[in-house]
Every structure is written in C-alpha cells, then in structure tokens.
Design a protein around this motif. Structure first.
Motif, PDB file in Angstrom:
ATOM      1  N   LEU A  45       0.945  -0.990   0.058  1.00  0.00           N
ATOM      2  CA  LEU A  45      -0.058   0.058   0.178  1.00  0.00           C
ATOM      3  C   LEU A  45       0.851   1.104   0.034  1.00  0.00           C
ATOM      4  O   LEU A  45       0.603   2.182  -0.622  1.00  0.00           O
ATOM      5  N   GLU A  46       1.981   1.143   0.706  1.00  0.00           N
ATOM      6  CA  GLU A  46       2.801   2.327   0.920  1.00  0.00           C
ATOM      7  C   GLU A  46       3.729   2.484  -0.480  1.00  0.00           C
ATOM      8  O   GLU A  46       3.932   3.584  -1.033  1.00  0.00           O
ATOM      9  N   LEU A  48       2.486   1.665  -3.501  1.00  0.00           N
ATOM     10  CA  LEU A  48       1.575   2.284  -4.405  1.00  0.00           C
ATOM     11  C   LEU A  48       1.534   3.766  -4.180  1.00  0.00           C
ATOM     12  O   LEU A  48       1.553   4.443  -5.116  1.00  0.00           O
ATOM     13  N   CYS A  49       1.498   4.176  -2.846  1.00  0.00           N
ATOM     14  CA  CYS A  49       1.336   5.669  -2.685  1.00  0.00           C
ATOM     15  C   CYS A  49       2.655   6.179  -3.040  1.00  0.00           C
ATOM     16  O   CYS A  49       2.813   7.380  -3.846  1.00  0.00           O
ATOM     17  N   SER A  53       3.168   9.939  -4.655  1.00  0.00           N
ATOM     18  CA  SER A  53       3.527  11.168  -3.963  1.00  0.00           C
ATOM     19  C   SER A  53       5.141  11.227  -3.651  1.00  0.00           C
ATOM     20  O   SER A  53       5.845  10.403  -3.463  1.00  0.00           O
ATOM     21  N   ALA A  55       6.154  13.057  -0.761  1.00  0.00           N
ATOM     22  CA  ALA A  55       6.271  13.383   0.645  1.00  0.00           C
ATOM     23  C   ALA A  55       7.598  12.526   1.017  1.00  0.00           C
ATOM     24  O   ALA A  55       7.906  11.520   0.667  1.00  0.00           O
ATOM     25  N   HIS A  57       8.325  10.424   3.558  1.00  0.00           N
ATOM     26  CA  HIS A  57       8.308   9.138   3.937  1.00  0.00           C
ATOM     27  C   HIS A  57       8.129   8.246   2.531  1.00  0.00           C
ATOM     28  O   HIS A  57       8.770   7.085   2.678  1.00  0.00           O
ATOM     29  N   PHE A  58       7.337   8.736   1.503  1.00  0.00           N
ATOM     30  CA  PHE A  58       7.370   7.978   0.522  1.00  0.00           C
ATOM     31  C   PHE A  58       8.633   8.010  -0.456  1.00  0.00           C
ATOM     32  O   PHE A  58       8.632   6.992  -1.385  1.00  0.00           O
ATOM     33  N   GLN A  60      11.386   7.983   0.646  1.00  0.00           N
ATOM     34  CA  GLN A  60      12.262   7.130   1.202  1.00  0.00           C
ATOM     35  C   GLN A  60      12.031   5.557   0.683  1.00  0.00           C
ATOM     36  O   GLN A  60      12.679   4.769   0.248  1.00  0.00           O
ATOM     37  N   PHE A 124      -4.197   2.783   7.417  1.00  0.00           N
ATOM     38  CA  PHE A 124      -3.205   3.542   8.344  1.00  0.00           C
ATOM     39  C   PHE A 124      -2.783   2.235   9.479  1.00  0.00           C
ATOM     40  O   PHE A 124      -1.645   2.417   9.846  1.00  0.00           O
ATOM     41  N   ARG A 127      -0.074  -0.223   8.503  1.00  0.00           N
ATOM     42  CA  ARG A 127       1.421   0.520   8.387  1.00  0.00           C
ATOM     43  C   ARG A 127       1.638   0.956   9.501  1.00  0.00           C
ATOM     44  O   ARG A 127       3.062   0.842   9.925  1.00  0.00           O
TER      45      ARG A 127
END
Lengths: 173, 149
Positions: A45-46, A48-49, A53, A55, A57-58, A60, A124, A127
């Motif tokens: 899921l992360e 995919l984000c 994105s 951001a 965190h993403f 990284q 949420f 993760r």
C-alpha cells in the motif's frame, strides 16, 4: 466447525483448512527460499502511494529498490480473484456481503462509506503496526518474531470485539 | 528488476490469490464467523500456515542462504509503540470490511465493488500514515537500525 458454509463467491465449497494452510506455507517458504523476499502484503500500500507522492516518507519508500516485487505480486492477487470467479460460474460485478446485507442492511452509498471507512483503518493501522495478517500473522509468527505475535493478538482481539459489537450488541444475535 | 523475476512474483501472487479466493479467507461471512468463534476454518488456515511454514523457515534462517546462494534477506519485525495501536486499528477495519489487505485485492478481482471502496480507503489510510510518519517518529521509538520502517 471447519468450513461448513458455502462461499459468497458462486456458492463454492471452501478448500480444506489444512490443505490451505499447507499451500500458504508453500508460498511463504518458496518466496523466501527461491526469490529471497519475505511474505507480506500491506507494505505494498505504501509502495503504491510512493508511485504518486513525493512526501518525505514515500520518497524513502521509493528509494528502497527491494520493494519492486510488490506490484506484480499484488496484480497476481487481483488476476487470481478474477480467474477464480470466471472458472466457477462466471464473473459479475456484485456488492454481496452476506451477513452485512442480511443483518445491518445498508444502502449502496452507505455500504460504500462503510467499506471506505474500514479501508482507512486497514491502511493506516497496518502501516502503523508494520504488517497485516500475512506479514505479522503468518510470516512474523512463523519466524518467531515476538512483536508479530503482539500485533496479531491486537488485531484479532480488536476484530473480534468489533464484530461482536456489530452483530451481537448493536444488531442483536 | 528483471522481467523473469516480475513474472515469478506475478505467478506466486496468483497462486496465493487463488488460495485466498477458494478457502474462505476473502469471504465476508467467514471473517465474521471467525471473530464470532462460530467457524474455525480461518483459524485453521492461519494456524496451519504457521505450523507448516515455521520449521522450514527456521531451517532456512539457520542455513542463512537463499536457493541462489545470496544471504537470506529476512524481514525484521521490530517492536515499537505503533504495533499495538496499529494492530487494534487494523483489527477494527478488518472486521468492518471483512477483508484484510490480500483479500481486498482478491475481492476486487472477483468483482465485489465493496472491495474497490475498501482498497480506496486503504490506500488513503496508508497515504495519511506516510504524511504523518515523520511527526510520529518521537512517539514511535522505532529501534535504531530499523529506521526505514
């Protein structure tokens, strides 16, 4: 006691639990041994984000090249679901949710919001916890990592509590 | 990543998805019956997967190498302060939707539109987590060496 009910999908009889467990263990072991990747879904899921994105965190997540397998693996799950439906009586778009329809009886827009809200908790929560049923419940426990046992007890307990609330308290047994 | 490797993961995902679809693991009612302790199919599946997998994984870890001879890359699952609240939140979502992340994808394939709603929610939830992750660092206390999580 074990798999006594037909599935919502085309009224199929479920595969025996022990055979299912054996086959899942085969997937987990095969993946680790031959492809050297640890079994788990929710990190995807992360991943995919991170495709859309920038951001911090993403960014990284995107830098970690070892996550590239997650996309084809997830596509495989979707394709398998479609093939499973096609080969067992046909594929059709449906919103059937068994007990939820019979007991709670939501309209379609309400059911959309219900599922979306639940999905938010899943995205949420998994993760934050660092894994889901597959990563913590199966892989983590199979490799004797105690934090996974803690996570599994947490989500099993919370799931049981929520279902009990929905089907035994709010909507009476 | 090579195409051959991509194909391997696609097939492996396909096998796992097929198992989830046909065993009850991606069935709304089976999830609820598990939580209500009315049917033990899913406990059997999870327990069976652990019972069959653990000895082989233990042996694999002990010999420390993959089939191709590389050092075994085994995911670490560190403890931090997000494990319990995250687990609880996920459990609530699992009960509400009747799906955990793998089955969300399988149910999308099966044609259940409810899974598309859950998937949309799950991606938004993971996105929200990613946005908030930097400001949660001090609270989470993820152990040194596992900071990538």
């Amino acid at each position: 006691m074990f798999g006594e009910y037909p599935l919502i999908l085309n009224d199929l009889t479920p595969i025996h639990w022990a055979l299912t467990g054996l086959m899942i263990a085969g997937v987990v072991v095969g993946m680790q041994w031959f492809l050297n990747r640890s079994f788990g879904i929710s990190s995807g899921l992360e991943f995919l984000c991170a495709l859309g994105s920038k951001a911090p965190h993403f960014r990284q997540v995107a830098q970690d090249r070892s996550g590239a397998w997650r996309l084809p693996f997830m596509v495989g799950l979707v394709v398998a679901g479609a093939l499973s439906a096609i080969t067992s009586g046909g594929w059709h778009l449906m919103g059937d949710s068994g007990m939820l329809d019979q007991v709670v009886g939501l309209s379609d827009p309400q059911k959309f919001l219900w599922m979306f809200g639940g999905g938010l908790c899943i995205g949420f929560g998994t993760r934050l916890a660092g894994g889901c049923t597959s990563g913590h419940g199966i892989f983590g426990i199979s490799t004797f990592q105690w934090p996974s046992l803690v996570a599994t007890l947490s989500f099993m307990g919370a799931g049981a509590g929520t279902t009990f609330l929905i089907y035994r308290v709010l909507n009476g047994g | 990543m090579k195409n051959k490797e991509r194909l391997s993961f696609l097939i492996l995902g396909g096998i796992f998805g097929w198992i989830l679809s046909r065993s009850g693991a991606s069935d709304y009612d089976y999830i609820q019956r598990m939580f209500l302790l009315e049917d033990f199919q899913l406990f059997g599946i999870i327990g069976g997967a652990v019972a069959f997998g653990a000895p082989v994984l233990w042996w694999l870890k002990r010999q420390g190498k993959s089939y191709g001879g590389q050092p075994l890359d085994l995911s670490r699952k560190p403890y931090h302060r997000g494990v319990i609240p995250g687990g609880i939140l996920f459990g609530v979502g699992w009960s509400i939707t009747g799906m955990c992340p793998g089955p969300i994808l399988v149910n999308m394939g099966e044609g259940k539109w409810t899974a598309f709603a859950a998937f949309f929610g799950a991606v938004c939830g993971a996105y929200l987590y990613g946005l908030l992750r930097p400001s949660m660092s001090r609270f989470l206390q993820v152990p040194q060496g596992d900071q990538g999580i």
